[in-house]
Design a protein around this motif. Structure first.
Motif, PDB file in Angstrom:
ATOM      1  N   THR A 174     -34.387  13.358  16.032  1.00 65.89           N
ATOM      2  CA  THR A 174     -34.488  14.638  16.739  1.00 65.89           C
ATOM      3  C   THR A 174     -35.784  15.344  16.374  1.00 65.89           C
ATOM      4  O   THR A 174     -36.378  15.079  15.317  1.00 65.89           O
ATOM      5  N   THR A 175     -36.207  16.246  17.240  1.00 58.82           N
ATOM      6  CA  THR A 175     -37.361  17.111  16.975  1.00 58.82           C
ATOM      7  C   THR A 175     -36.931  18.552  17.188  1.00 58.82           C
ATOM      8  O   THR A 175     -36.479  18.914  18.277  1.00 58.82           O
ATOM      9  N   ALA A 176     -37.023  19.342  16.155  1.00 55.00           N
ATOM     10  CA  ALA A 176     -36.560  20.726  16.224  1.00 55.00           C
ATOM     11  C   ALA A 176     -37.511  21.575  17.066  1.00 55.00           C
ATOM     12  O   ALA A 176     -38.728  21.331  17.107  1.00 55.00           O
ATOM     13  N   ASP A 177     -36.964  22.557  17.741  1.00 53.60           N
ATOM     14  CA  ASP A 177     -37.754  23.468  18.565  1.00 53.60           C
ATOM     15  C   ASP A 177     -38.432  24.509  17.676  1.00 53.60           C
ATOM     16  O   ASP A 177     -37.767  25.237  16.937  1.00 53.60           O
ATOM     17  N   THR A 178     -39.750  24.576  17.747  1.00 49.59           N
ATOM     18  CA  THR A 178     -40.506  25.585  16.987  1.00 49.59           C
ATOM     19  C   THR A 178     -41.172  26.585  17.932  1.00 49.59           C
ATOM     20  O   THR A 178     -42.177  27.198  17.584  1.00 49.59           O
ATOM     21  N   ALA A 179     -40.595  26.739  19.124  1.00 51.75           N
ATOM     22  CA  ALA A 179     -41.044  27.752  20.091  1.00 51.75           C
ATOM     23  C   ALA A 179     -42.525  27.624  20.442  1.00 51.75           C
ATOM     24  O   ALA A 179     -43.229  28.621  20.615  1.00 51.75           O
ATOM     25  N   GLY A 180     -42.997  26.391  20.529  1.00 55.15           N
ATOM     26  CA  GLY A 180     -44.383  26.166  20.928  1.00 55.15           C
ATOM     27  C   GLY A 180     -45.393  26.206  19.813  1.00 55.15           C
ATOM     28  O   GLY A 180     -46.576  25.911  20.030  1.00 55.15           O
ATOM     29  N   VAL A 181     -44.962  26.554  18.612  1.00 55.40           N
ATOM     30  CA  VAL A 181     -45.882  26.603  17.476  1.00 55.40           C
ATOM     31  C   VAL A 181     -46.037  25.199  16.902  1.00 55.40           C
ATOM     32  O   VAL A 181     -45.051  24.477  16.717  1.00 55.40           O
ATOM     33  N   ASP A 182     -47.251  24.806  16.620  1.00 55.65           N
ATOM     34  CA  ASP A 182     -47.514  23.494  16.050  1.00 55.65           C
ATOM     35  C   ASP A 182     -46.921  23.430  14.637  1.00 55.65           C
ATOM     36  O   ASP A 182     -47.378  24.145  13.736  1.00 55.65           O
ATOM     37  N   PRO A 183     -45.906  22.577  14.412  1.00 55.70           N
ATOM     38  CA  PRO A 183     -45.286  22.531  13.080  1.00 55.70           C
ATOM     39  C   PRO A 183     -46.249  22.105  11.982  1.00 55.70           C
ATOM     40  O   PRO A 183     -46.024  22.413  10.813  1.00 55.70           O
ATOM     41  N   ALA A 184     -47.334  21.422  12.370  1.00 51.95           N
ATOM     42  CA  ALA A 184     -48.317  21.020  11.360  1.00 51.95           C
ATOM     43  C   ALA A 184     -49.006  22.231  10.732  1.00 51.95           C
ATOM     44  O   ALA A 184     -49.597  22.131   9.653  1.00 51.95           O
ATOM     45  N   SER A 185     -48.930  23.379  11.410  1.00 51.89           N
ATOM     46  CA  SER A 185     -49.571  24.591  10.881  1.00 51.89           C
ATOM     47  C   SER A 185     -48.745  25.258   9.788  1.00 51.89           C
ATOM     48  O   SER A 185     -49.240  26.126   9.067  1.00 51.89           O
ATOM     49  N   LEU A 206     -43.627  28.579  -4.347  1.00 51.87           N
ATOM     50  CA  LEU A 206     -44.751  29.364  -3.857  1.00 51.87           C
ATOM     51  C   LEU A 206     -45.314  28.728  -2.595  1.00 51.87           C
ATOM     52  O   LEU A 206     -45.646  27.544  -2.578  1.00 51.87           O
ATOM     53  N   THR A 207     -45.428  29.538  -1.529  1.00 49.85           N
ATOM     54  CA  THR A 207     -46.059  29.095  -0.295  1.00 49.85           C
ATOM     55  C   THR A 207     -47.257  29.989  -0.028  1.00 49.85           C
ATOM     56  O   THR A 207     -47.110  31.209   0.122  1.00 49.85           O
ATOM     57  N   LEU A 208     -48.431  29.384   0.022  1.00 52.38           N
ATOM     58  CA  LEU A 208     -49.670  30.129   0.224  1.00 52.38           C
ATOM     59  C   LEU A 208     -50.044  30.176   1.700  1.00 52.38           C
ATOM     60  O   LEU A 208     -49.707  29.256   2.464  1.00 52.38           O
ATOM     61  N   PRO A 209     -50.752  31.209   2.127  1.00 52.69           N
ATOM     62  CA  PRO A 209     -51.202  31.293   3.520  1.00 52.69           C
ATOM     63  C   PRO A 209     -52.319  30.296   3.805  1.00 52.69           C
ATOM     64  O   PRO A 209     -52.851  29.661   2.889  1.00 52.69           O
ATOM     65  N   PRO A 210     -52.714  30.153   5.077  1.00 52.25           N
ATOM     66  CA  PRO A 210     -53.751  29.183   5.466  1.00 52.25           C
ATOM     67  C   PRO A 210     -55.102  29.497   4.825  1.00 52.25           C
ATOM     68  O   PRO A 210     -55.355  30.609   4.357  1.00 52.25           O
ATOM     69  N   PRO A 211     -55.995  28.508   4.817  1.00 55.43           N
ATOM     70  CA  PRO A 211     -57.331  28.669   4.187  1.00 55.43           C
ATOM     71  C   PRO A 211     -58.121  29.855   4.722  1.00 55.43           C
ATOM     72  O   PRO A 211     -58.905  30.461   3.974  1.00 55.43           O
ATOM     73  N   ARG A 212     -57.949  30.203   6.004  1.00 59.92           N
ATOM     74  CA  ARG A 212     -58.745  31.313   6.556  1.00 59.92           C
ATOM     75  C   ARG A 212     -58.421  32.626   5.849  1.00 59.92           C
ATOM     76  O   ARG A 212     -59.256  33.540   5.810  1.00 59.92           O
ATOM     77  N   PHE A 213     -57.210  32.736   5.289  1.00 61.97           N
ATOM     78  CA  PHE A 213     -56.860  33.923   4.508  1.00 61.97           C
ATOM     79  C   PHE A 213     -57.271  33.755   3.042  1.00 61.97           C
ATOM     80  O   PHE A 213     -57.749  34.699   2.413  1.00 61.97           O
ATOM     81  N   MET A 214     -57.086  32.556   2.515  1.00 61.80           N
ATOM     82  CA  MET A 214     -57.405  32.326   1.110  1.00 61.80           C
ATOM     83  C   MET A 214     -58.884  32.557   0.838  1.00 61.80           C
ATOM     84  O   MET A 214     -59.267  32.975  -0.265  1.00 61.80           O
TER      85      MET A 214
END
Length: 452
Positions: A174-185, A206-214
């Motif tokens: 199965t593939t879960a619905d992520t409402a159009g958001v790329d799950p790789a993100s 701990l979950t860190l935000p994406p590199p553009r924020f870091m």
């Protein structure tokens, strides 16, 4: 042969019993523990062998952790199969031919799928499965060796896979619905550890935000404290919190303070009764640790939690308001005495075993002393309180009384009460409104420096 039924009698989070009942006569007998003098232990995950001679289960009878074990009806003997694994076995499944026993082990918040030979007790080759939460183990009735399971990972909500335990091949169904958001993100998580006031090591996810924020410098932090208190923060899909991480650039830190499950039965009991505030000190130690991590901004930290986690939010604000930008208390306890008096009667004794018996004068004195309600004057950081009017577990009075007291001190308090909700917001419209309110609160009090 449908003649016998085995069942678990739940007494508390650290004590259960296994019983067997004759289906025809209704006669029952206790199998485990074998005697009244046996040490207190838990037993879960019962699975009959194909011939009905044995029972496979997990137990803490001989360990700090929930071990995989075999019970023989004829001899009443209990044999441990996972004595070399110092982590909890959370779920088990025996193949239909009885030749393979699958078990999920919770390794510091990350699940591992392992296989055993029930006859010898030896571990078999370990399947290679992605990191996350594993549940719903089920063997195929005809394709011998094929095991289905559900995986909840940082990149995807519940997704069904199967693994051929002979070849090791994994197949996604199965593939879960992520409402159009790329799950790789969606960001992966890491396990972090710190020393608390007594030298004990505490860990968290701990979950860190994406590199553009870091790249912009140390990130603001939301410390999300789980409920229970015997629940556990694990590596899994963050749901709506992904918006805070990916779009607002907030780091999410989920601590497993003392009293959390997954770290042994001694750790589970470290917050019981009058030791309640020791778990709050674990949050204080976490704030110290945040200040040592260059990726995180110790001057921009907010706490959030639901149910018991809501109590932890309030208690953290009592002790560390000068180090916190605010707190989000969802269906939380503000006074253990009023909570124990007003929670539904079917839960009262179970909660007393955890929080302490308020009818004991000495225990009551401690509960009165540590109640956030009694220390509301120390809460100086902004507070968002969220509650359902029909909550049977933590009655809405817990919210109303803390809102009134904190507001009286001039501290900013946002209060959201839903007329048609109970212990948490289940209706989508209400859940959406709560989330939007939480985002607005976070933007106002945690991210205001960046949003100006």
């Amino acid at each position: 042969d449908d003649k016998w039924l085995v069942m678990i009698r739940y007494i508390s989070r650290t004590e259960t019993e296994v019983w067997r009942m004759d289906v025809a006569s209704g006669k029952r007998e206790r199998l485990l523990p074998g005697s009244d003098s046996a040490p207190r232990a838990t037993y879960f995950g019962l699975e009959f062998s194909p011939d009905g001679s044995r029972l496979y289960l997990t137990t803490t009878a001989r360990s700090e952790f929930q071990q995989l074990a075999e019970y023989r009806f004829a001899t009443r003997a209990l044999r441990v199969l996972s004595s070399k694994i110092a982590w909890d076995a959370d779920g088990i499944a025996l193949s239909h031919d009885g030749r393979r026993l699958a078990a999920v082990f919770n390794v510091d918040g990350r699940d591992e799928l392992r296989l055993f030979d029930p006859a010898s007790g030896k571990e078999l080759a370990r399947p290679k499965v992605s990191s996350g939460q594993i549940s719903g183990l089920k063997w195929h009735e005809k394709r011998v060796g094929e095991l289905a399971f559900t995986l909840n990972s940082p990149q995807s909500p519940a997704t069904i896979f199967s693994v051929d335990t002979v070849t090791g091949a994994v197949q996604r169904w199965t593939t879960a619905d992520t409402a159009g958001v790329d799950p790789a993100s969606f960001r992966d998580a890491e396990i972090v550890r710190w020393k608390s006031f007594d030298g004990r090591t505490i860990s968290g996810v701990l979950t860190l935000p994406p590199p553009r924020f870091m790249s912009q410098g140390p990130r603001p932090v939301i410390v999300a404290i789980h409920g229970g208190p015997e629940a556990q923060a694990t590596v899994n899909f963050n749901g709506r919190f992904n918006y805070l991480i990916n779009e607002l650039g907030v780091a999410l830190l989920e601590p497993n303070v003392r009293g959390s499950s997954g770290y042994g039965k001694t750790f589970l009991d470290l917050d019981n009764g009058v030791k309640r505030e020791d778990s709050v000190k674990d949050i204080g130690a976490l704030l110290d640790w945040i200040a040592t991590d260059p990726r995180l901004d110790a001057k921009r930290v907010m706490v959030q939690g639901g149910s018991y986690g809501g109590y932890m939010v309030l208690a953290s604000l009592v002790h560390y308001s000068d180090r916190l930008r605010g707190g989000i208390d969802v269906v939380g306890i503000s006074d253990f005495v009023s909570f124990l008096n007003n929670t539904e009667s079917y839960r009262r004794d179970l909660r007393r075993s955890e929080y302490g018996d308020e009818r004991d004068p000495a225990v009551r004195a401690v509960l009165d002393q540590i109640a956030p309600l009694a220390n509301a004057g120390k809460i100086r950081a902004p507070l968002l309180v969220v509650h359902g009017k029909n909550d049977p577990r933590v009655p809405v009075g817990e919210a109303k009384q803390i809102v009134q007291k904190v507001r009286a001190n001039g501290t900013p308090v946002w209060y959201l009460e839903a007329d048609n909700e109970g212990h948490g917001f289940a209706r989508k419209a209400n859940a959406d409104f709560y989330f939007y309110s939480m985002v607005a609160f976070i933007e106002r009090y945690l991210l205001s420096d960046e949003l100006r």
